[in-house]
Design an enzyme around this catalytic site. Structure first.
Site, PDB file in Angstrom:
ATOM      1  N   GLN A  11      95.457  40.763  60.691  1.00 34.34           N
ATOM      2  CA  GLN A  11      94.255  41.224  60.631  1.00 34.34           C
ATOM      3  C   GLN A  11      94.057  42.398  61.508  1.00 34.34           C
ATOM      4  O   GLN A  11      93.059  43.337  61.539  1.00 34.34           O
ATOM      5  CB  GLN A  11      92.960  40.296  61.050  1.00 34.34           C
ATOM      6  CG  GLN A  11      93.073  38.984  60.279  1.00 34.34           C
ATOM      7  CD  GLN A  11      92.125  37.921  61.024  1.00 34.34           C
ATOM      8  OE1 GLN A  11      90.808  37.980  61.152  1.00 34.34           O
ATOM      9  NE2 GLN A  11      93.058  36.873  61.789  1.00 34.34           N
ATOM     10  N   ASN A  12      95.317  42.836  62.171  1.00 30.88           N
ATOM     11  CA  ASN A  12      95.408  43.645  63.277  1.00 30.88           C
ATOM     12  C   ASN A  12      95.466  45.000  62.780  1.00 30.88           C
ATOM     13  O   ASN A  12      96.223  45.046  61.637  1.00 30.88           O
ATOM     14  CB  ASN A  12      96.431  43.540  64.190  1.00 30.88           C
ATOM     15  CG  ASN A  12      96.314  42.248  65.042  1.00 30.88           C
ATOM     16  OD1 ASN A  12      95.043  41.564  65.087  1.00 30.88           O
ATOM     17  ND2 ASN A  12      97.430  41.649  65.596  1.00 30.88           N
TER      18      ASN A  12
ATOM     19  N   HIS B 176      93.581  44.183  57.030  1.00 27.92           N
ATOM     20  CA  HIS B 176      92.330  45.045  57.273  1.00 27.92           C
ATOM     21  C   HIS B 176      93.176  46.520  57.434  1.00 27.92           C
ATOM     22  O   HIS B 176      92.249  47.544  57.935  1.00 27.92           O
ATOM     23  CB  HIS B 176      91.942  44.642  58.687  1.00 27.92           C
ATOM     24  CG  HIS B 176      91.020  43.255  58.410  1.00 27.92           C
ATOM     25  ND1 HIS B 176      90.895  42.552  59.453  1.00 27.92           N
ATOM     26  CD2 HIS B 176      90.629  42.711  57.368  1.00 27.92           C
ATOM     27  CE1 HIS B 176      90.017  41.474  59.149  1.00 27.92           C
ATOM     28  NE2 HIS B 176      89.922  41.464  57.561  1.00 27.92           N
TER      29      HIS B 176
ATOM     30  N   CYS C 239      91.102  63.430  47.568  1.00 24.61           N
ATOM     31  CA  CYS C 239      92.116  63.776  46.777  1.00 24.61           C
ATOM     32  C   CYS C 239      93.131  62.708  46.986  1.00 24.61           C
ATOM     33  O   CYS C 239      92.769  61.878  47.920  1.00 24.61           O
ATOM     34  CB  CYS C 239      92.741  65.296  46.874  1.00 24.61           C
ATOM     35  SG  CYS C 239      93.363  65.619  48.266  1.00 24.61           S
TER      36      CYS C 239
ATOM     37  N   CYS D  50      90.443  67.390  55.016  1.00 22.10           N
ATOM     38  CA  CYS D  50      91.666  67.279  54.297  1.00 22.10           C
ATOM     39  C   CYS D  50      92.359  68.977  54.000  1.00 22.10           C
ATOM     40  O   CYS D  50      91.537  69.601  53.831  1.00 22.10           O
ATOM     41  CB  CYS D  50      91.198  67.039  52.837  1.00 22.10           C
ATOM     42  SG  CYS D  50      92.842  66.931  51.811  1.00 22.10           S
TER      43      CYS D  50
ATOM     44  N   GLY E  40      96.787  33.389  67.494  1.00 23.02           N
ATOM     45  CA  GLY E  40      96.004  34.570  68.028  1.00 23.02           C
ATOM     46  C   GLY E  40      94.566  35.023  67.216  1.00 23.02           C
ATOM     47  O   GLY E  40      94.316  35.893  67.358  1.00 23.02           O
ATOM     48  N   THR E  41      94.267  34.111  66.332  1.00 24.11           N
ATOM     49  CA  THR E  41      93.037  34.452  65.783  1.00 24.11           C
ATOM     50  C   THR E  41      91.844  33.428  65.678  1.00 24.11           C
ATOM     51  O   THR E  41      92.271  32.057  65.890  1.00 24.11           O
ATOM     52  CB  THR E  41      93.400  34.822  64.060  1.00 24.11           C
ATOM     53  OG1 THR E  41      92.276  35.120  63.618  1.00 24.11           O
ATOM     54  CG2 THR E  41      94.331  33.760  63.584  1.00 24.11           C
TER      55      THR E  41
ATOM     56  N   PRO F 226      95.039  30.494  72.879  1.00 22.87           N
ATOM     57  CA  PRO F 226      94.548  29.855  73.947  1.00 22.87           C
ATOM     58  C   PRO F 226      93.217  29.232  73.905  1.00 22.87           C
ATOM     59  O   PRO F 226      92.726  28.285  74.577  1.00 22.87           O
ATOM     60  CB  PRO F 226      94.510  31.118  75.172  1.00 22.87           C
ATOM     61  CG  PRO F 226      95.367  32.069  74.125  1.00 22.87           C
ATOM     62  CD  PRO F 226      95.337  31.976  72.901  1.00 22.87           C
ATOM     63  N   GLY F 227      92.259  29.907  72.887  1.00 19.62           N
ATOM     64  CA  GLY F 227      91.187  29.409  72.704  1.00 19.62           C
ATOM     65  C   GLY F 227      90.710  28.398  71.352  1.00 19.62           C
ATOM     66  O   GLY F 227      91.561  28.375  70.686  1.00 19.62           O
TER      67      GLY F 227
HETATM   68 ZN    ZN Z   1      91.757  65.845  50.037  1.00 20.22          ZN
END
Ligand code: ZN
Length: 255
Positions: A108-109, A126, A137, A155, A196-197, A223-224
Site C-alpha cells: 500500500q506504500n 496505491h 496525453c 505537461c 506493518g499494516t 507492533p500494534g
Molecule cells: Zn500532456
C-alpha cells in the site's frame, strides 16, 4: 520478539511454494517514514491549515478543483521520502523471493522503496509518488524529488495538469495492479504474511482472512493490533525490518 513464532513461521515457509506478502506503512517506519493515516501514511488527525480534511485535500476531486492545494500535500508525501532509503526489511524480502516459486509483494506504500530495493513481482496497489503522468496525453516521467517542479506542474507536451501515479481518496485502484492481484488470488498462496499494516482496506484484509479460513498459515508482523490480528496463526508483535532479517536468516540456513 517471539523467537518461537518466527521459527515456526520459517518452517511453514520452507514447505511453501507460493507466498503473498502484504505491506503497509510499518514497513517503511524503519526507513524513518511516519506511519500516520492518509495517502502515504503522512498525516495524523486534524484538518489542514486550509481547513479541509486531509482526505479531501488529497482527493481526486480536489486535484481537479484546486490542483495547487492538492499538490501542496502531494509534495509533503514526496518530501517525507527524501533522503530516505529502503531498509534491511525491504532487502530481506528481495532475497527471500529467491526461495519460492512465486513470491508476490502487495504494498500500500507509495514511497517506491520496494521497487528501489529491486523487489520482483511487486504490486504497488496505491501507486508510487515518484511516477508522474499527464492527465490528458501520454506523457510520463520519473521524478525522484519534487523540489524543482513548478507547482502544479504542467505537461511539457500539451500544458495540461501533470499528476503523480498515486491513488487519491475517492479514486479507483489502478487496473493493471488489480488484475495482477486477482491472478495471484486466483492461483492461491501457501502462506500469507501481513507486515506493518492495520489492514483497514477490505482488499488488504481479505487475502489474510481467506487464507486463515482455508486453514493456511498466516502471519502478522506489526507492533500494534489490526483488523486481522485475531485471525492469524502467528502474531509477531515487532517491527518489520528486524523480524524480516531474522526470518531470512532462518530461511537461508540449511534445513
Ligand atoms: Zn500532456
Amino acid at each position: 520478539m517471539s523467537a518461537t513464532a518466527i521459527e515456526a513461521l520459517a518452517r511453514d515457509l520452507r514447505a511453501a511454494q507460493r507466498v503473498l506478502v502484504i505491506t503497509g506503512a510499518g514497513m517503511s517506519a524503519d526507513s524513518g517514514l511516519p506511519t500516520y493515516r492518509g495517502v502515504g501514511g503522512l498525516y495524523d488527525a486534524g484538518p489542514t491549515p486550509e481547513g479541509v480534511a486531509i482526505e479531501d485535500a488529497l482527493s481526486g476531486e480536489m486535484l481537479r478543483r484546486d490542483p495547487a492545494l492538492c499538490w501542496k500535500y502531494l509534495t509533503e508525501i514526496e518530501r517525507a521520502t527524501r533522503g530516505r532509503a529502503p531498509n534491511v526489511g525491504h532487502q530481506a524480502l528481495v532475497k527471500m523471493a529467491a526461495h519460492f516459486k512465486r513470491f508476490t509483494v502487495l504494498t500500500q506504500n507509495v514511497d517506491g522503496f520496494h521497487r528501489r530495493a529491486g523487489q520482483p513481482d511487486l504490486i504497488e496497489i496505491h501507486g508510487n509518488v515518484h511516477g508522474l503522468h499527464c492527465t490528458v496525453c501520454d506523457y510520463q516521467t520519473l521524478v525522484e524529488n519534487y523540489e524543482y517542479l513548478s507547482l502544479p506542474p504542467a505537461c511539457p507536451q500539451c500544458s495540461a495538469l501533470v499528476r503523480p501515479r498515486v491513488v487519491l481518496f475517492g479514486e479507483a485502484l489502478p487496473s493493471p495492479e488489480l488484475q495482477r492481484l486477482e491472478t495471484v488470488l486466483r492461483e492461491g498462496s501457501d502462506v500469507v504474511l501481513s507486515i506493518g499494516t492495520t489492514s483497514v482496506f477490505p482488499y488488504i484484509a481479505w487475502p489474510v482472512r481467506n487464507a486463515a479460513r482455508a486453514g493456511l498459515p498466516t502471519a502478522e508482523i506489526n507492533p500494534g493490533d489490526s483488523e486481522v490480528s485475531q485471525l492469524v496463526k502467528y502474531r509477531i508483535r515487532a517491527g518489520a525490518a528486524q523480524t524480516l532479517a531474522s526470518l531470512l536468516d532462518l530461511l537461508d540456513r540449511p534445513a
